[in-house]
Enzyme design. Structure first.
Site: not given
Ligand code: AQP
Length: 349
Positions: A214, A211, A119
């Site tokens: 968001k 992955k 990040k």
């Molecule tokens: N691609 C994924 N597959 C399975 N599980 C996922 N999680 C996130 N992406 C995947 C799980 O969702 C939960 C909440 O995630 P978060 O809100 O804490 O945020 P994050 O992991 O930052 O979400 P993103 O989409 O990965 O955001 P970006 O990459 O944009 O920062 C967690 O249990 C996570 O494991």
């Protein structure tokens, strides 16, 4: 207060674009665990602000996204009457315990966290201190409730290992005092991650090596929980694949990340294992499999989408759930912090 034996805690950040990976990797498991565990589900807004304001969108967006995640919880089947649903910033003890854990965790431990590296990217000097300390806040979220199990996607595994390291070090550093105060050998549990099933890491629909996320600039890379049936079908139709038909065995998916991802998504949505899905579609081209996957995704996601829309039209209902959940979470959190202060030796506890 005795140590709970079956308490679940997990959280989702209100950073917008809630997607199928969040649903299959986390929220769906939250729903399932309600039958067997006492569950606490949190919209982790303090985590959201570790990113630059442009990422989480500023005050109005933060409020909107907090309600949207709450609506997704409720629409997916989380019962806020039997379990606790709240947003993190309403319970200030999260920040207090995070500070204590900042003093327990070692710089070397945090330096190894891959999420920070990803990040922060190349511009580490410009990342917030909060982004670096994100895992100590996450440990505080979990251990404030002395949760025994945490359902998460694969990407959070390293942070959960760190949570266990922090719990262990705290228990060791204060072992004598913990025993003296009658808490037994350990105050904090060594929390178990719950990472299982065919969709622990849902990948981007545009690139099977990344992955689903968001923050991906391409909306075609993910299925959002707010997408209409037409958008879901279009995104699956446009999902990247290879020219080969589907293999006859799961082993045949090796080296075919996009095919593997779509099979995993189908399996998770249909509540099957990947073997059963392969058996059903062995030798079929994507022109047959993709429409079947689109129908299944629409069938499973449309009711959630409709209920989210209904809930978001009336924020008062969602806000009341969060206020009630915060009050119940606070009661547990206050007691933990009173005991933690006593263990450390802060006067007045
Ligand atoms: N691609 C994924 N597959 C399975 N599980 C996922 N999680 C996130 N992406 C995947 C799980 O969702 C939960 C909440 O995630 P978060 O809100 O804490 O945020 P994050 O992991 O930052 O979400 P993103 O989409 O990965 O955001 P970006 O990459 O944009 O920062 C967690 O249990 C996570 O494991």
């Amino acid at each position: 207060m005795s140590q709970p034996t079956n308490r679940v805690f997990s959280g989702v950040q209100p950073t917008g674009n809630l997607h199928l990976g969040n649903y299959l990797g986390a929220i769906r498991k939250f729903v399932a665990l309600q039958a067997s565990h006492e569950c606490i589900y949190c919209v982790v807004d303090l985590h959201a602000i570790t990113q630059p304001t442009a990422v989480w969108g500023g005050p109005a967006e933060l409020a909107r996204n907090t309600r949207e995640v709450t609506a997704a919880f409720l629409a997916s089947g989380i019962d806020p009457g039997r379990h606790i649903v709240f947003n993190q910033s309403q319970v200030i003890e999260h920040a207090e315990l995070a500070w204590i854990f900042n003093c327990v965790a070692r710089m070397g431990w945090l330096n190894r966290m891959t999420q920070f590296k990803e990040k922060a990217g190349k511009d580490r000097e410009n990342a917030s201190v909060g982004l670096f300390a994100y895992p100590t806040l996450m440990a505080a979220d979990i251990l404030l409730y002395r949760a025994t199990h945490v359902p998460v996607g694969e990407d959070q595994k390293q942070h959960l290992e760190l949570t266990r390291d922090i719990a262990q070090k705290f228990n060791n550093d204060f072992a004598e005092r913990i025993a003296e105060l009658g808490h037994g050998e350990a105050y904090f549990p060594l929390t178990e991650p719950v990472i299982e099933g065919p969709a622990t890491r849902v990948m981007s629909l545009r690139d099977g090596s990344k992955k689903m996320s968001k923050s991906d600039a391409s909306d075609l890379s993910r299925i959002n929980l707010t997408d209409s049936a037409d958008e879901i079908a279009r995104k699956i139709r446009k999902a990247k694949t290879d020219p080969e038909p589907l293999p006859g065995t799961v082993a045949g998916l090796a080296g075919r990340p996009e095919a593997e991802n779509l099979i995993g998504i189908y399996a998770a949505l249909a509540d099957l294992d990947r073997e059963a899905v392969i058996a059903r579609y062995a030798g079929q081209p994507f022109s047959v499999f993709k429409p079947a996957l689109a129908d299944l995704a629409v069938e499973k996601l449309a009711p959630i989408n409709a209920e989210m829309r209904r809930l978001l039209e009336d924020p008062a209902e969602v806000d009341a759930v969060l206020a009630d959940g915060a009050e119940r979470a606070r009661a547990i959190a206050r007691e933990t912090m009173r005991q933690v202060r006593q263990i450390i030796g802060f006067l007045g506890a």
